[in-house]
Design a protein around this motif. Sequence first.
Motif, PDB file in Angstrom:
ATOM      1  N   LYS A  87       0.760  -1.205  -0.057  1.00  0.00           N
ATOM      2  CA  LYS A  87       0.000  -0.044   0.002  1.00  0.00           C
ATOM      3  C   LYS A  87       0.842   1.192  -0.023  1.00  0.00           C
ATOM      4  O   LYS A  87       0.510   2.057  -0.804  1.00  0.00           O
ATOM      5  CB  LYS A  87      -0.872  -0.090   1.383  1.00  0.00           C
ATOM      6  N   VAL A  88       1.888   1.215   0.686  1.00  0.00           N
ATOM      7  CA  VAL A  88       3.077   2.372   0.680  1.00  0.00           C
ATOM      8  C   VAL A  88       3.623   2.627  -0.559  1.00  0.00           C
ATOM      9  O   VAL A  88       3.773   3.452  -0.951  1.00  0.00           O
ATOM     10  CB  VAL A  88       3.999   2.308   2.008  1.00  0.00           C
ATOM     11  N   ALA A  89       3.783   1.445  -1.269  1.00  0.00           N
ATOM     12  CA  ALA A  89       4.537   1.724  -2.520  1.00  0.00           C
ATOM     13  C   ALA A  89       3.648   2.099  -3.307  1.00  0.00           C
ATOM     14  O   ALA A  89       4.028   2.899  -4.389  1.00  0.00           O
ATOM     15  CB  ALA A  89       5.180   0.269  -2.785  1.00  0.00           C
ATOM     16  N   ALA A  90       2.206   1.705  -3.263  1.00  0.00           N
ATOM     17  CA  ALA A  90       1.511   2.053  -4.299  1.00  0.00           C
ATOM     18  C   ALA A  90       0.989   3.623  -4.245  1.00  0.00           C
ATOM     19  O   ALA A  90       0.952   4.194  -5.046  1.00  0.00           O
ATOM     20  CB  ALA A  90      -0.019   1.212  -4.286  1.00  0.00           C
ATOM     21  N   PHE A  91       1.111   4.107  -2.922  1.00  0.00           N
ATOM     22  CA  PHE A  91       0.678   5.580  -2.545  1.00  0.00           C
ATOM     23  C   PHE A  91       1.838   6.418  -3.315  1.00  0.00           C
ATOM     24  O   PHE A  91       1.715   7.439  -3.930  1.00  0.00           O
ATOM     25  CB  PHE A  91       0.742   5.721  -1.061  1.00  0.00           C
ATOM     26  N   TYR A  92       3.033   5.969  -2.946  1.00  0.00           N
ATOM     27  CA  TYR A  92       4.508   6.574  -3.472  1.00  0.00           C
ATOM     28  C   TYR A  92       4.537   6.854  -5.032  1.00  0.00           C
ATOM     29  O   TYR A  92       4.629   7.610  -5.573  1.00  0.00           O
ATOM     30  CB  TYR A  92       5.897   6.385  -2.864  1.00  0.00           C
ATOM     31  N   ALA A  93       3.757   5.419  -5.691  1.00  0.00           N
ATOM     32  CA  ALA A  93       3.983   5.457  -7.106  1.00  0.00           C
ATOM     33  C   ALA A  93       2.878   6.373  -7.660  1.00  0.00           C
ATOM     34  O   ALA A  93       3.050   6.974  -8.616  1.00  0.00           O
ATOM     35  CB  ALA A  93       3.872   4.003  -7.521  1.00  0.00           C
TER      36      ALA A  93
END
Length: 98
Positions: A35-41
């Motif tokens: 979820k954090v990686a998707a947010f930053y992406a």
Amino acid sequence: MSRFDSENRGAHGTAAGTGTEGVGRFVDQNALPLKVAAFYAVVLAGGVLARRVASGPNVEILLSIAIWFTIIFAACSALLGGVIRLFGAIQQRRYDYE
């Protein structure tokens, strides 16, 4: 007897079934980091897109700074997450030996 009859659930036990079970297990274990990686992406893609659309040089500079801060925060989040997992694994090992 077919592997895909009504008594069996899809491709359970086959290579395809094992692969999808592995992906599901990976997603369950790493839900927060994904979820954090998707947010930053999404934030990074939005920043790059906004910079391409920006008309003034001041706006481009501010968006460039925002993009770099997004990259820096993403890297720091990844490092912090790795350190937390490392300490968790060390504590788990210590309690396993007792």
